[in-house]
Design an enzyme around this catalytic site. Structure first.
Site, PDB file in Angstrom:
ATOM      1  N   HIS A   1       0.500 -11.496   1.764  1.00 39.43           N
ATOM      2  CA  HIS A   1      -0.477 -10.745   0.985  1.00 39.43           C
ATOM      3  C   HIS A   1      -1.326 -11.687   0.073  1.00 39.43           C
ATOM      4  O   HIS A   1      -2.497 -11.596  -0.179  1.00 39.43           O
ATOM      5  CB  HIS A   1       0.109  -9.472   0.717  1.00 39.43           C
TER       6      HIS A   1
ATOM      7  N   TYR B   1       0.864  -1.319   0.016  1.00 37.81           N
ATOM      8  CA  TYR B   1       0.212  -0.070  -0.008  1.00 37.81           C
ATOM      9  C   TYR B   1       0.725   1.311  -0.027  1.00 37.81           C
ATOM     10  O   TYR B   1       0.385   2.488  -0.492  1.00 37.81           O
ATOM     11  CB  TYR B   1      -0.894  -0.056   1.252  1.00 37.81           C
TER      12      TYR B   1
END
Length: 273
Positions: free
Chosen positions: A104, A48
């Site tokens: 992730h 992110y």
């Protein structure tokens, strides 16, 4: 209904703040606002590129570190260097540990035993209080469980238009939390007329109904992105609404099509595996 989900591996707030696509000063302000309002869980990831802002928001909140449940994730291309990437995340976040650290995405060439072994070492060494995975389909999650590593959570796309019944059958049996990201189907449920009809009966928004449907489910926590105080407050109010949805409301939502997946990048696993 408790505002937290507690398993043998972790105790996590049922509602958290998602930060995907938030960055810089806006991200820091969103984290500060949410924590001031009563949120106690924040979700981020190295991909992110906002961990510095998330950490700054937590620090500026003035809350003790132990009061905030903080999750980050290692990107699938970095699974050969998990410890190095976890330490880099900790430095950016300005903290000595994560409450939850996740893989992730499973990479196409994932060495599952090695990656999970490396995660387990982070937990043993205190860098992460709990470890887990994200975007693992049912078959891969079963293989992960068979390694014996204490997987605390599996974070996946989950909303009223996408079934996760196969995964929930596994996660509930194994005391694994299922974390729902994209809980509003990337905004689509906020304007869905079928959800809006239920919302009208309760004097709330369709987004709140969609969140409440998830929040009332056993072993499911939810991390909607909410940039400003107004949407953050509305999401918090969905916790109360979860206890007020009627059996008829739930049946209507359960009857919606459940085959619509909106997060499906080229490197995604075979979801039916």
């Amino acid at each position: 209904m408790s505002d937290r989900i507690t398993t043998p591996r972790l105790s996590i707030p049922r509602l958290g703040l998602g930060t995907w696509r938030l960055s810089g000063a806006q991200c820091q302000a969103s984290v500060e606002s949410a924590l001031a309002m009563g949120y106690r869980a924040v979700d981020t990831a190295e991909m992110y590129k906002n961990e510095e802002a998330v950490g700054a928001g937590i620090k500026a909140s003035g809350l003790p570190r132990g009061d905030v449940f903080l999750t980050s994730k290692v990107w699938w291309e970095n699974l050969g260097r998990i410890r190095q990437h976890c330490e880099a995340s900790l430095e950016r976040l300005g903290t000595g540990y994560l409450d939850l650290y996740l893989i992730h995405w499973p990479s196409p060439e994932l060495d599952l035993p090695r990656a999970l072994h490396d995660l387990a070492r982070l937990r043993e060494d205190g860098l992460a209080r709990a470890v887990g995975v994200a975007n693992f389909p049912a078959g891969l999650l079963k293989r992960a469980i068979e390694t014996g590593v204490p997987i605390a959570a599996n974070q996946v796309e989950y909303h009223a238009l996408l079934s996760q019944d196969r995964l929930l059958g596994i996660t509930r049996a194994q005391d694994i939390v299922l974390t729902a990201y994209a809980p509003l189907a990337q905004g689509r449920l906020a304007s869905d007329p079928r959800i809006q009809a239920i919302a009208g009966r309760h004097g709330v928004t369709a987004a709140q109904v969609a969140l409440a449907w998830l929040l009332r489910q056993e072993g499911v926590n939810v991390i909607p992105k909410a940039t400003g105080p107004e949407s953050q407050k509305a999401n918090l109010e969905a916790l109360d609404l979860a206890g007020r949805l009627t059996d008829a409301d739930v049946a209507e939502i359960d009857a919606l099509p459940k085959d619509q997946r909106f997060v499906n990048p080229a490197f995604a696993p075979d979801w039916n595996a």
